[in-house]
Design a protein around this motif. Structure first.
Motif: not given
Length: 397
Positions: A286, A322, A329, A371-372, A374-376, A378-379
């Motif tokens: 991630g 995204l 991913s 999920v990992v 997408i979370v990483f 986002v920034y």
């Protein structure tokens, strides 16, 4: 608008093919590790449980409690237990750790005194010859059935029906004729840790009693028809045996399956811990996604400025990046699942055990990976979305 963002995302991944390949590979390695380690834990747990079940660790044992009585189990006790309608099978446990001798070779072995047929405390599946019969038990015949490991150990082949072996019983060797070769419970464990688990020799329990000079049983193994009421049935059987011996307390019934349940929990915890350790690689992957996408944002700053100047909103740019993180991913996790399943299947095939596919584990691995990602992602996506068009267009390459 969404489809335009989707097309742009795939197009951007194709611009830097090698970089995209390395990022996807990072995710693939993490997911493959989780699937592989989780599958190994699940298959190992299932295999060990089957082995323990075949070794009789799914039943109850009735024995004398030496704190309260010096009496032992007898044939009358065995008959009483077998007459109970809730009992599926009852087998006397008569065994001796001994040496066996064939062709001038000597090996450690466990002599199991068994009853007729295949329904024993240790399950037997005939491969060559036959199993023990009622006539063998009634006459205390000097015959035996060996497991395939014994045959391979002494003769380097499995079919040794008709051969003879010498077994140390009661201080002297007794010659036994081999009437069958069977695949027995514990064969897998013997092949894996043969130095720890000795080979098994099966002979009529009456024969072992005769040469050992013992007419009673230390224990009787009982398998119940309904495994849900084992505790209640255990107390009922123990009470019946105590009444037969005219004592209020002296014989007990132990539920061996409790030990198997404890082992199940321990193996489950080990599997979870190992899977969690493997999942750390997903976090590392991630971080790789975040790094790559930040670089991508910096490389495409002017492009983002042009899009925003002709009407692209912050949400459009955000969604585009995204989707790119999601695609990386998802592709990585799918490849990782395929690799993990193939490696698991190859390993199971190599050691000849059935493969298990844990679809829940696979689904969780894919979900966590996405999920990992997408979370990483986002920034970097927010960095791209917040770029001011004027400032972005000033960037010179």
């Amino acid at each position: 608008m969404f489809w335009d963002s989707l097309i742009c995302s795939f197009r951007n991944l194709g611009r830097k093919k090698f970089r995209s390949f390395l990022t996807i590979s990072g995710i693939s390695v993490g997911v493959a590790s989780v699937v592989l380690i989780g599958s190994i834990g699940e298959i190992g747990k299932n295999t060990i449980n089957q082995e323990l079940q075949s070794l009789g660790l799914g039943s109850i044992t009735v024995s004398a409690d030496r704190k309260f009585t010096s009496q032992k189990m007898t044939e009358e006790d065995l008959t009483l237990i077998r007459e109970n309608p809730n009992v599926k099978s009852a087998t006397p446990i008569v065994m001796d750790y001994s040496n066996v001798r064939m062709r001038g070779l000597v090996a450690n072995s466990v002599l199991w005194g068994t009853d007729r047929g295949e329904n024993q405390i240790i399950s037997l599946t005939p491969q060559y010859g036959r199993l023990l019969t009622q006539a063998d038990v009634s006459s205390a015949a000097e015959v035996c059935v060996v497991d395939s490991n014994v045959a391979n150990l002494f003769y380097k082949r499995e079919n040794i029906v008709g051969k003879f072996l010498d077994a140390m019983i009661g201080g002297s060797y007794v010659r036994l004729k081999i009437v069958g070769v069977a695949s027995s419970g514990g064969n897998l464990l013997q092949s894996m840790v043969g130095d720890v688990i000795p080979s098994f020799i099966y002979l009529p329990y009456t024969t072992l009693q005769r040469y050992a000079g013992e007419a009673s049983f230390d224990q009787i193994a009982v398998t119940m028809v309904d495994s849900k009421n084992v505790e209640a049935m255990s107390e009922q059987i123990a009470a019946a045996i105590n009444r037969q011996h005219n004592i209020s307390r002296g014989f007990k019934a132990d539920n061996i399956s409790r030990q198997k349940e404890t082992l199940d929990r321990v193996l489950g915890i080990i599997t979870v811990v190992l899977s969690a350790i493997a999942a750390v690689s997903l976090v590392v992957a991630g971080l790789g996604i975040m790094t790559v996408m930040i670089v991508s944002v910096n490389e495409r700053t002017r492009e983002i400025g042009i899009k925003k100047s002709i009407g692209a909103t912050q949400s459009t740019i955000l969604v585009e990046f995204l989707i790119e993180a999601f695609t990386i991913s998802l592709m990585g996790s799918m490849i990782g699942v395929i690799v993990g399943v193939l490696l698991t299947a190859a390993g199971c095939l190599a050691i000849s055990i059935p493969a298990l596919i844990n679809f829940r584990l696979i689904g969780m691995s894919i979900g966590i990976s996405v999920v990992v990602g997408i979370v990483f992602g986002v920034y970097p996506a927010m960095m791209a979305a917040r770029l001011h068009p004027v400032n972005a267009l000033r960037i010179e390459y």
